[in-house]
Design a protein around this motif. Structure first.
Motif, PDB file in Angstrom:
ATOM      1  N   GLY A 168       2.601  -5.128  19.260  1.00 51.59           N
ATOM      2  CA  GLY A 168       3.272  -6.362  19.642  1.00 51.59           C
ATOM      3  C   GLY A 168       4.777  -6.350  19.463  1.00 51.59           C
ATOM      4  N   TRP A 169       5.346  -5.190  19.199  1.00 47.93           N
ATOM      5  CA  TRP A 169       6.787  -5.125  18.968  1.00 47.93           C
ATOM      6  C   TRP A 169       7.582  -5.521  20.203  1.00 47.93           C
ATOM      7  CZ3 TRP A 169      10.083  -1.998  21.711  1.00 47.93           C
ATOM      8  CH2 TRP A 169       9.524  -0.939  22.426  1.00 47.93           C
ATOM      9  N   GLN A 170       7.038  -5.269  21.396  1.00 52.97           N
ATOM     10  CA  GLN A 170       7.749  -5.630  22.630  1.00 52.97           C
ATOM     11  C   GLN A 170       7.908  -7.140  22.747  1.00 52.97           C
ATOM     12  OE1 GLN A 170       4.974  -3.610  22.627  1.00 52.97           O
ATOM     13  NE2 GLN A 170       5.317  -1.842  23.935  1.00 52.97           N
ATOM     14  N   ALA A 171       6.899  -7.890  22.327  1.00 58.59           N
ATOM     15  CA  ALA A 171       6.977  -9.355  22.375  1.00 58.59           C
ATOM     16  C   ALA A 171       8.046  -9.872  21.421  1.00 58.59           C
ATOM     17  CB  ALA A 171       5.621  -9.967  22.050  1.00 58.59           C
ATOM     18  N   LYS A 172       8.129  -9.267  20.244  1.00 62.30           N
ATOM     19  CA  LYS A 172       9.163  -9.657  19.283  1.00 62.30           C
ATOM     20  C   LYS A 172      10.548  -9.364  19.851  1.00 62.30           C
ATOM     21  CE  LYS A 172       6.683  -9.216  14.924  1.00 62.30           C
ATOM     22  NZ  LYS A 172       6.662  -8.572  13.614  1.00 62.30           N
ATOM     23  N   GLN A 173      10.687  -8.200  20.441  1.00 62.61           N
ATOM     24  CA  GLN A 173      11.962  -7.808  21.037  1.00 62.61           C
ATOM     25  C   GLN A 173      12.359  -8.781  22.132  1.00 62.61           C
ATOM     26  OE1 GLN A 173      12.786  -3.566  21.894  1.00 62.61           O
ATOM     27  NE2 GLN A 173      12.859  -4.227  24.010  1.00 62.61           N
ATOM     28  N   ALA A 174      11.425  -9.134  22.996  1.00 57.00           N
ATOM     29  CA  ALA A 174      11.701 -10.065  24.092  1.00 57.00           C
ATOM     30  C   ALA A 174      12.111 -11.444  23.557  1.00 57.00           C
ATOM     31  CB  ALA A 174      10.480 -10.181  24.999  1.00 57.00           C
ATOM     32  N   LYS A 175      11.478 -11.890  22.492  1.00 52.88           N
ATOM     33  CA  LYS A 175      11.804 -13.181  21.879  1.00 52.88           C
ATOM     34  C   LYS A 175      13.234 -13.168  21.336  1.00 52.88           C
ATOM     35  CE  LYS A 175      10.015 -16.521  18.539  1.00 52.88           C
ATOM     36  NZ  LYS A 175       8.967 -16.782  17.544  1.00 52.88           N
ATOM     37  N   ALA A 176      13.602 -12.090  20.661  1.00 51.93           N
ATOM     38  CA  ALA A 176      14.954 -11.973  20.114  1.00 51.93           C
ATOM     39  C   ALA A 176      15.995 -11.960  21.225  1.00 51.93           C
ATOM     40  CB  ALA A 176      15.079 -10.709  19.268  1.00 51.93           C
ATOM     41  N   ILE A 177      15.742 -11.215  22.260  1.00 49.16           N
ATOM     42  CA  ILE A 177      16.693 -11.130  23.372  1.00 49.16           C
ATOM     43  C   ILE A 177      16.838 -12.485  24.057  1.00 49.16           C
ATOM     44  CG2 ILE A 177      17.070 -10.097  25.648  1.00 49.16           C
ATOM     45  CD1 ILE A 177      15.894  -7.486  24.448  1.00 49.16           C
ATOM     46  N   ALA A 178      15.755 -13.233  24.172  1.00 46.10           N
ATOM     47  CA  ALA A 178      15.807 -14.565  24.783  1.00 46.10           C
ATOM     48  C   ALA A 178      16.670 -15.514  23.937  1.00 46.10           C
ATOM     49  CB  ALA A 178      14.402 -15.129  24.939  1.00 46.10           C
ATOM     50  N   ILE A 179      16.559 -15.415  22.625  1.00 49.39           N
ATOM     51  CA  ILE A 179      17.395 -16.235  21.740  1.00 49.39           C
ATOM     52  C   ILE A 179      18.863 -15.869  21.936  1.00 49.39           C
ATOM     53  CG2 ILE A 179      18.005 -16.696  19.319  1.00 49.39           C
ATOM     54  CD1 ILE A 179      14.948 -16.392  18.725  1.00 49.39           C
ATOM     55  N   CYS A 180      19.149 -14.592  21.988  1.00 52.57           N
ATOM     56  CA  CYS A 180      20.523 -14.120  22.168  1.00 52.57           C
ATOM     57  C   CYS A 180      21.100 -14.549  23.517  1.00 52.57           C
ATOM     58  CB  CYS A 180      20.589 -12.599  22.077  1.00 52.57           C
ATOM     59  SG  CYS A 180      20.223 -11.913  20.459  1.00 52.57           S
ATOM     60  N   ARG A 181      20.270 -14.552  24.528  1.00 51.46           N
ATOM     61  CA  ARG A 181      20.730 -14.863  25.880  1.00 51.46           C
ATOM     62  C   ARG A 181      21.399 -16.231  25.941  1.00 51.46           C
ATOM     63  NH1 ARG A 181      16.032 -13.873  28.707  1.00 51.46           N
ATOM     64  NH2 ARG A 181      16.481 -11.675  28.550  1.00 51.46           N
ATOM     65  N   GLY A 182      20.929 -17.179  25.155  1.00 49.38           N
ATOM     66  CA  GLY A 182      21.498 -18.519  25.167  1.00 49.38           C
ATOM     67  C   GLY A 182      22.529 -18.778  24.086  1.00 49.38           C
ATOM     68  N   CYS A 183      22.967 -17.748  23.423  1.00 50.56           N
ATOM     69  CA  CYS A 183      23.873 -17.906  22.281  1.00 50.56           C
ATOM     70  C   CYS A 183      25.343 -17.965  22.718  1.00 50.56           C
ATOM     71  CB  CYS A 183      23.670 -16.748  21.308  1.00 50.56           C
ATOM     72  SG  CYS A 183      24.596 -16.959  19.776  1.00 50.56           S
ATOM     73  N   SER A 184      26.078 -18.880  22.104  1.00 44.19           N
ATOM     74  CA  SER A 184      27.494 -19.061  22.448  1.00 44.19           C
ATOM     75  C   SER A 184      28.412 -18.000  21.839  1.00 44.19           C
ATOM     76  CB  SER A 184      27.962 -20.446  21.997  1.00 44.19           C
ATOM     77  OG  SER A 184      27.878 -20.556  20.589  1.00 44.19           O
ATOM     78  N   ILE A 185      27.932 -17.253  20.858  1.00 44.44           N
ATOM     79  CA  ILE A 185      28.777 -16.230  20.216  1.00 44.44           C
ATOM     80  C   ILE A 185      28.247 -14.819  20.478  1.00 44.44           C
ATOM     81  CG2 ILE A 185      29.663 -17.754  18.409  1.00 44.44           C
ATOM     82  CD1 ILE A 185      27.587 -16.092  16.588  1.00 44.44           C
ATOM     83  N   ILE A 204      12.156 -10.352  14.012  1.00 40.42           N
ATOM     84  CA  ILE A 204      12.124 -10.156  15.468  1.00 40.42           C
ATOM     85  C   ILE A 204      13.372  -9.440  15.952  1.00 40.42           C
ATOM     86  CG2 ILE A 204      10.609 -12.131  15.890  1.00 40.42           C
ATOM     87  CD1 ILE A 204      13.103 -13.617  16.992  1.00 40.42           C
ATOM     88  N   PHE A 205      14.454  -9.520  15.201  1.00 43.48           N
ATOM     89  CA  PHE A 205      15.693  -8.847  15.572  1.00 43.48           C
ATOM     90  C   PHE A 205      15.713  -7.380  15.118  1.00 43.48           C
ATOM     91  CE2 PHE A 205      16.652 -13.349  15.487  1.00 43.48           C
ATOM     92  CZ  PHE A 205      17.247 -13.510  16.735  1.00 43.48           C
ATOM     93  N   PHE A 206      14.693  -6.991  14.376  1.00 45.13           N
ATOM     94  CA  PHE A 206      14.543  -5.614  13.907  1.00 45.13           C
ATOM     95  C   PHE A 206      13.087  -5.184  14.074  1.00 45.13           C
ATOM     96  CE2 PHE A 206      17.994  -7.633  11.647  1.00 45.13           C
ATOM     97  CZ  PHE A 206      19.022  -6.722  11.807  1.00 45.13           C
ATOM     98  N   PRO A 207      12.584  -5.190  15.326  1.00 51.73           N
ATOM     99  CA  PRO A 207      11.163  -4.889  15.535  1.00 51.73           C
ATOM    100  C   PRO A 207      10.820  -3.449  15.167  1.00 51.73           C
ATOM    101  CG  PRO A 207      12.295  -5.041  17.637  1.00 51.73           C
ATOM    102  CD  PRO A 207      13.282  -5.445  16.581  1.00 51.73           C
ATOM    103  N   ASN A 208       9.675  -3.301  14.531  1.00 49.30           N
ATOM    104  CA  ASN A 208       9.163  -1.987  14.160  1.00 49.30           C
ATOM    105  C   ASN A 208       8.331  -1.481  15.330  1.00 49.30           C
ATOM    106  OD1 ASN A 208       7.805   0.226  13.155  1.00 49.30           O
ATOM    107  ND2 ASN A 208       7.252  -0.742  11.229  1.00 49.30           N
ATOM    108  N   THR A 209       8.819  -0.462  16.015  1.00 56.23           N
ATOM    109  CA  THR A 209       8.139   0.028  17.208  1.00 56.23           C
ATOM    110  C   THR A 209       6.795   0.676  16.903  1.00 56.23           C
ATOM    111  OG1 THR A 209       9.414   2.089  17.132  1.00 56.23           O
ATOM    112  CG2 THR A 209      10.274   0.320  18.521  1.00 56.23           C
ATOM    113  N   ALA A 210       6.482   0.871  15.642  1.00 55.45           N
ATOM    114  CA  ALA A 210       5.180   1.415  15.264  1.00 55.45           C
ATOM    115  C   ALA A 210       4.119   0.310  15.173  1.00 55.45           C
ATOM    116  CB  ALA A 210       5.273   2.147  13.927  1.00 55.45           C
ATOM    117  N   GLU A 211       4.564  -0.944  15.166  1.00 54.77           N
ATOM    118  CA  GLU A 211       3.640  -2.070  15.062  1.00 54.77           C
ATOM    119  C   GLU A 211       3.198  -2.544  16.451  1.00 54.77           C
ATOM    120  OE1 GLU A 211       5.513  -5.237  12.962  1.00 54.77           O
ATOM    121  OE2 GLU A 211       5.533  -4.160  11.068  1.00 54.77           O
TER     122      GLU A 211
END
Length: 66
Positions: A26-43, A17-24
């Motif tokens: 549903g890649w936007q959903a993977k990208q959004a999931k990764a960004i949401a995880i990062c948003r709450g990260c302390s580092i 999900i942190f390296f979504p293949n834009t040719a696949e």
């Protein structure tokens, strides 16, 4: 302990999900999931700083490669 060991992504099984293949479909959903995880990260800032210097691909610190 390295900063990477403290990342919110540490326990994520599907690291692709942190390296979504834009040719696949549903890649936007993977990208959004990764960004949401990062948003709450302390580092988040350490991760982004690392990526700007060493890793041009993928989602790091909640930001997308350019």
């Amino acid at each position: 302990m390295k900063w990477q060991d403290q990342g919110a992504c540490k326990g994520v099984v599907e690291h692709s999900i942190f390296f979504p293949n834009t040719a696949e479909q549903g890649w936007q959903a993977k990208q959004a999931k990764a960004i949401a995880i990062c948003r709450g990260c302390s580092i988040r800032s350490e991760c982004l700083t690392y990526s700007l210097e060493y890793e041009p691909h993928g989602i790091w610190g909640g930001f997308i490669e350019s």
